[in-house]
Design a protein around this motif. Sequence first.
Motif, PDB file in Angstrom:
ATOM      1  N   TYR A 127       0.618  -1.134   0.017  1.00 14.21           N
ATOM      2  CA  TYR A 127       0.102  -0.087  -0.015  1.00 14.21           C
ATOM      3  C   TYR A 127       0.890   1.522  -0.115  1.00 14.21           C
ATOM      4  CZ  TYR A 127      -3.616  -3.269   1.745  1.00 14.21           C
ATOM      5  OH  TYR A 127      -4.473  -4.412   1.930  1.00 14.21           O
ATOM      6  N   ILE A 128       0.502   2.307  -0.339  1.00 18.59           N
ATOM      7  CA  ILE A 128       0.974   3.799  -0.238  1.00 18.59           C
ATOM      8  C   ILE A 128      -0.033   4.657   0.443  1.00 18.59           C
ATOM      9  CG2 ILE A 128       2.353   3.349  -2.344  1.00 18.59           C
ATOM     10  CD1 ILE A 128       0.959   5.424  -3.733  1.00 18.59           C
ATOM     11  N   ASP A 129       0.698   5.523   1.055  1.00 20.48           N
ATOM     12  CA  ASP A 129      -0.009   6.578   1.761  1.00 20.48           C
ATOM     13  C   ASP A 129       0.526   7.741   1.784  1.00 20.48           C
ATOM     14  OD1 ASP A 129      -2.251   7.533   3.200  1.00 20.48           O
ATOM     15  OD2 ASP A 129      -1.999   6.825   4.997  1.00 20.48           O
ATOM     16  N   ASN A 130      -0.260   8.910   1.814  1.00 21.63           N
ATOM     17  CA  ASN A 130       0.342  10.294   1.849  1.00 21.63           C
ATOM     18  C   ASN A 130       0.367  10.650   3.255  1.00 21.63           C
ATOM     19  OD1 ASN A 130       1.480  12.763   1.602  1.00 21.63           O
ATOM     20  ND2 ASN A 130      -0.491  13.575   0.302  1.00 21.63           N
ATOM     21  N   ILE A 131       1.709  10.698   3.849  1.00 20.58           N
ATOM     22  CA  ILE A 131       1.802  10.669   5.491  1.00 20.58           C
ATOM     23  C   ILE A 131       2.509  12.114   5.643  1.00 20.58           C
ATOM     24  CG2 ILE A 131       2.946  10.349   7.482  1.00 20.58           C
ATOM     25  CD1 ILE A 131       0.822   8.278   6.678  1.00 20.58           C
ATOM     26  N   GLY A 132       1.910  13.230   6.210  1.00 18.70           N
ATOM     27  CA  GLY A 132       2.347  14.731   6.236  1.00 18.70           C
ATOM     28  C   GLY A 132       2.769  15.129   4.943  1.00 18.70           C
ATOM     29  N   SER A 133       4.084  15.215   4.562  1.00 15.24           N
ATOM     30  CA  SER A 133       4.291  15.761   3.355  1.00 15.24           C
ATOM     31  C   SER A 133       5.097  14.987   2.288  1.00 15.24           C
ATOM     32  CB  SER A 133       5.157  16.991   3.560  1.00 15.24           C
ATOM     33  OG  SER A 133       6.480  16.966   4.187  1.00 15.24           O
ATOM     34  N   GLU A 134       5.009  13.723   2.523  1.00 14.66           N
ATOM     35  CA  GLU A 134       5.597  12.884   1.799  1.00 14.66           C
ATOM     36  C   GLU A 134       4.889  11.737   1.582  1.00 14.66           C
ATOM     37  OE1 GLU A 134       8.760  10.880   4.755  1.00 14.66           O
ATOM     38  OE2 GLU A 134       9.249  12.564   3.759  1.00 14.66           O
ATOM     39  N   TRP A 135       5.020  10.640   0.365  1.00 11.27           N
ATOM     40  CA  TRP A 135       4.389   9.370   0.058  1.00 11.27           C
ATOM     41  C   TRP A 135       5.338   8.409   0.753  1.00 11.27           C
ATOM     42  CZ3 TRP A 135      -0.188   9.191  -1.994  1.00 11.27           C
ATOM     43  CH2 TRP A 135      -0.774  10.185  -2.548  1.00 11.27           C
ATOM     44  N   VAL A 136       4.491   7.421   1.579  1.00 17.47           N
ATOM     45  CA  VAL A 136       5.323   6.391   1.992  1.00 17.47           C
ATOM     46  C   VAL A 136       4.541   4.835   1.680  1.00 17.47           C
ATOM     47  CG1 VAL A 136       5.647   5.280   4.429  1.00 17.47           C
ATOM     48  CG2 VAL A 136       5.410   7.707   4.217  1.00 17.47           C
ATOM     49  N   GLY A 137       5.537   4.106   1.503  1.00 15.50           N
ATOM     50  CA  GLY A 137       5.013   2.661   0.938  1.00 15.50           C
ATOM     51  C   GLY A 137       4.973   1.577   2.157  1.00 15.50           C
ATOM     52  N   TYR A 138       4.048   0.804   2.193  1.00 11.65           N
ATOM     53  CA  TYR A 138       4.000   0.040   3.166  1.00 11.65           C
ATOM     54  C   TYR A 138       3.686  -1.331   2.692  1.00 11.65           C
ATOM     55  CZ  TYR A 138       2.747   3.915   6.614  1.00 11.65           C
ATOM     56  OH  TYR A 138       2.792   4.906   7.065  1.00 11.65           O
ATOM     57  N   ILE A 139       4.274  -2.487   3.184  1.00 15.99           N
ATOM     58  CA  ILE A 139       4.020  -3.725   2.906  1.00 15.99           C
ATOM     59  C   ILE A 139       3.633  -4.677   4.104  1.00 15.99           C
ATOM     60  CG2 ILE A 139       4.929  -6.099   1.892  1.00 15.99           C
ATOM     61  CD1 ILE A 139       7.206  -4.258   0.744  1.00 15.99           C
ATOM     62  N   VAL A 140       2.236  -4.973   3.923  1.00 11.07           N
ATOM     63  CA  VAL A 140       1.615  -5.642   5.141  1.00 11.07           C
ATOM     64  C   VAL A 140       1.555  -7.174   4.717  1.00 11.07           C
ATOM     65  CG1 VAL A 140      -0.680  -5.930   6.348  1.00 11.07           C
ATOM     66  CG2 VAL A 140       0.177  -3.881   5.353  1.00 11.07           C
ATOM     67  N   VAL A 141       1.906  -7.982   5.766  1.00 13.24           N
ATOM     68  CA  VAL A 141       1.911  -9.504   5.892  1.00 13.24           C
ATOM     69  C   VAL A 141       0.737 -10.059   6.568  1.00 13.24           C
ATOM     70  CG1 VAL A 141       3.185 -11.531   6.270  1.00 13.24           C
ATOM     71  CG2 VAL A 141       4.625  -9.544   5.594  1.00 13.24           C
ATOM     72  N   GLU A 142       0.101 -10.450   6.032  1.00  6.05           N
ATOM     73  CA  GLU A 142      -1.227 -11.337   6.695  1.00  6.05           C
ATOM     74  C   GLU A 142      -2.182 -10.401   7.537  1.00  6.05           C
ATOM     75  OE1 GLU A 142       0.286 -14.860   8.584  1.00  6.05           O
ATOM     76  OE2 GLU A 142       0.480 -15.775   6.579  1.00  6.05           O
ATOM     77  N   GLU A 143      -2.960  -9.792   6.589  1.00  8.45           N
ATOM     78  CA  GLU A 143      -3.845  -8.828   7.390  1.00  8.45           C
ATOM     79  C   GLU A 143      -4.854  -9.607   8.026  1.00  8.45           C
ATOM     80  OE1 GLU A 143      -4.417  -4.917   5.017  1.00  8.45           O
ATOM     81  OE2 GLU A 143      -4.915  -6.668   3.901  1.00  8.45           O
ATOM     82  N   ASN A 144      -5.016 -11.006   7.304  1.00 10.84           N
ATOM     83  CA  ASN A 144      -6.258 -11.911   7.919  1.00 10.84           C
ATOM     84  C   ASN A 144      -5.563 -12.340   9.608  1.00 10.84           C
ATOM     85  OD1 ASN A 144      -7.644 -14.180   8.597  1.00 10.84           O
ATOM     86  ND2 ASN A 144      -7.137 -15.363   7.001  1.00 10.84           N
ATOM     87  N   GLU A 145      -6.599 -12.024  10.527  1.00 14.46           N
ATOM     88  CA  GLU A 145      -5.961 -12.333  11.833  1.00 14.46           C
ATOM     89  C   GLU A 145      -6.099 -13.733  12.123  1.00 14.46           C
ATOM     90  OE1 GLU A 145     -10.576 -11.470  13.729  1.00 14.46           O
ATOM     91  OE2 GLU A 145      -9.261  -9.823  13.533  1.00 14.46           O
ATOM     92  N   ARG A 146      -6.700 -14.731  11.488  1.00 12.45           N
ATOM     93  CA  ARG A 146      -6.592 -15.915  11.743  1.00 12.45           C
ATOM     94  C   ARG A 146      -5.312 -16.737  11.281  1.00 12.45           C
ATOM     95  NH1 ARG A 146     -11.939 -18.016   9.163  1.00 12.45           N
ATOM     96  NH2 ARG A 146     -10.800 -20.048   9.615  1.00 12.45           N
ATOM     97  N   ALA A 147      -4.730 -16.025  10.230  1.00 15.54           N
ATOM     98  CA  ALA A 147      -3.218 -16.507   9.737  1.00 15.54           C
ATOM     99  C   ALA A 147      -2.150 -15.727  10.439  1.00 15.54           C
ATOM    100  CB  ALA A 147      -3.333 -16.297   8.215  1.00 15.54           C
ATOM    101  N   ARG A 148      -1.486 -16.492  11.149  1.00 15.58           N
ATOM    102  CA  ARG A 148      -0.378 -15.746  11.828  1.00 15.58           C
ATOM    103  C   ARG A 148       0.920 -16.529  11.805  1.00 15.58           C
ATOM    104  NH1 ARG A 148       1.262 -17.464  16.846  1.00 15.58           N
ATOM    105  NH2 ARG A 148       0.106 -19.338  17.666  1.00 15.58           N
ATOM    106  N   HIS A 149       0.928 -17.537  10.975  1.00  9.64           N
ATOM    107  CA  HIS A 149       2.070 -18.329  10.905  1.00  9.64           C
ATOM    108  C   HIS A 149       3.300 -17.809  10.145  1.00  9.64           C
ATOM    109  CE1 HIS A 149       0.132 -19.222   7.125  1.00  9.64           C
ATOM    110  NE2 HIS A 149       1.060 -19.934   6.698  1.00  9.64           N
TER     111      HIS A 149
END
Length: 134
Positions: free
Chosen positions: A78-100
């Motif tokens: 994902y990317i998001d505008n934080i303050g005055s700059e663009w920031v990229g995020y990589i999220v691993v397993e948003e599914n709360e049941r998958a934690r392995h």
Amino acid sequence: MARRQGPARGKQHTTFQKGGFTFETDKGFESLLMKSGKVEALVAAKTAELTAKMIKAAPRGPHVHTDEFSIKKNVHGYIDNIGSEWVGYIVVEENERARHAMLQERGYRDPAGRRHKGRFFFKKVLESEALDDD
């Protein structure tokens, strides 16, 4: 003794040749640049590239009938505008049941007490993308 005549002090304006963009040097052009659409596109491209490398490095897993718990299917960028700059995020397993994924990454102890060492597949991708200070 004659004084040397230098450039005039005060606000200095610089005009770019492309698009007639003008900025004041005392306000900082960096913030205007970081908010631009070109930087957004660059951050999105690099985030997508890193996400693809992390998905490729993730273990396949034994999930034949469903992708709900597969690590490869649960890595998103994902990317998001934080303050005055663009920031990229990589999220691993948003599914709360998958934690392995993090258990495989860092290692774990099974119910019998045996230690399983980590595979560090995400760490290797991040280290390969790091800039050297040399």
